[in-house]
Design an enzyme around this catalytic site. Structure first.
Site, short mmCIF file in Angstrom:
data_model
loop_
_atom_site.label_atom_id
_atom_site.label_comp_id
_atom_site.label_asym_id
_atom_site.label_seq_id
_atom_site.Cartn_x
_atom_site.Cartn_y
_atom_site.Cartn_z
N HIS A 63 62.91 127.53 54.10
CA HIS A 63 61.62 126.83 54.08
C HIS A 63 61.25 126.25 55.44
CE1 HIS A 63 62.39 126.92 49.70
NE2 HIS A 63 61.07 126.89 49.60
N HIS A 70 60.91 134.69 49.94
CA HIS A 70 61.95 134.59 48.93
C HIS A 70 61.34 134.53 47.52
CE1 HIS A 70 60.85 130.43 50.07
NE2 HIS A 70 61.01 130.16 48.78
N CYS A 105 58.30 124.33 38.90
CA CYS A 105 58.43 125.37 39.93
C CYS A 105 59.88 125.38 40.40
CB CYS A 105 57.54 125.08 41.13
SG CYS A 105 55.78 125.20 40.81
N HIS A 107 63.33 128.16 42.10
CA HIS A 107 63.85 129.40 42.65
C HIS A 107 65.00 129.91 41.78
CE1 HIS A 107 62.39 126.84 45.99
NE2 HIS A 107 61.80 127.95 46.38
N GLU A 125 64.40 119.83 34.36
CA GLU A 125 63.46 118.87 34.93
C GLU A 125 62.79 118.00 33.88
OE1 GLU A 125 60.61 120.40 37.63
OE2 GLU A 125 62.10 121.19 39.02
N GLU A 152 56.01 127.45 52.51
CA GLU A 152 56.32 128.21 51.29
C GLU A 152 55.94 129.67 51.54
OE1 GLU A 152 57.93 127.38 48.82
OE2 GLU A 152 57.71 125.24 48.42
N GLU A 154 56.60 132.78 49.58
CA GLU A 154 57.21 133.08 48.29
C GLU A 154 56.59 134.30 47.61
OE1 GLU A 154 58.94 128.78 46.95
OE2 GLU A 154 56.99 129.35 46.13
#
Length: 217
Positions: A63, A70, A105, A107, A125, A152, A154
């Protein structure tokens, strides 16, 4: 649960759904530490411009400018009244702290299917698993965050679904949450800072959102 849209970005607030509507707050794995107290290295899955895996990279490094493309995911969950579950990211997070964003959100771990990662992180979360979770396409973006200096880059897998259990946020991940209508979302966006990726992923997921929550969106 709070009864109206949040008015103070530092004060907890949310909306009463009148239902068992919940999601689980994901505990930021970056905060994990080994026995020696050293932060655990988190690897992301690097992809090419077609979304094909080409390797891995450490999360924070990926990042940093200019960033490395990614794999990521974004989740949009709704209650039975068609309201979207938003979260305000915890103030202690290294990336985009204290801003509003979509339900969840994150990964995937290397080799972890995005669908599995999306369900896992939602539970971590927000304290609840989605009652329904459907794929809603992908979107690629390069979005710098001026507030943190991060970027970001992504290939983001989008998911939409329903939540029917009480939300029990992890305070290390989520500072606040709210269930909002489309009109309330517009009001909140006008008043409060949102993540740099929110509008991009929301618009990309909109066809799937309307299938789940109706054309009011």
């Amino acid at each position: 649960m709070p009864q109206s849209l949040p008015t103070d970005p530092t004060a907890p607030a949310g909306l009463d759904t009148g239902l068992d509507t919940g999601l689980d707050v994901e505990t930021d794995v970056d905060a994990a530490a080994d026995a020696a107290g050293t932060p655990e290295e988190i690897l992301l899955e690097l992809v090419d411009d077609e979304g094909v895996t080409i390797g891995t990279a450490e999360k924070h490094w990926a990042h940093q400018q200019p960033g490395r493309l990614h794999r990521a995911f974004s989740v949009f969950l709704f209650d039975r009244q068609g309201r979207m579950l938003l979260q305000r990211r915890a103030l202690g997070k290294y990336h985009s702290p204290g801003v509003w964003s979509n339900t969840c959100c994150g990964h995937p771990y290397p080799d972890e299917p995005p669908f599995v990662a999306a369900a896992r992180r939602t539970a971590e979360e927000l304290g609840v698993a989605p009652a329904l979770l459907c794929e809603a396409g992908t979107v690629r973006y390069d979005l710098p965050d001026e507030a943190t200096g991060l970027i970001e880059r992504e290939w983001n897998h989008l998911f939409v679904g329903l939540v029917t259990a009480p939300v029990r946020p992890n305070p290390d991940e989520v500072d606040d949450f709210a269930f909002v209508t489309a009109e309330e979302l517009r009001e909140l966006e006008a008043e409060r800072p949102f993540s740099v990726w929110f509008r991009t992923v929301f618009e990309a997921a909109l066809p799937g959102i309307r299938e789940i929550a109706g054309n009011d969106w």
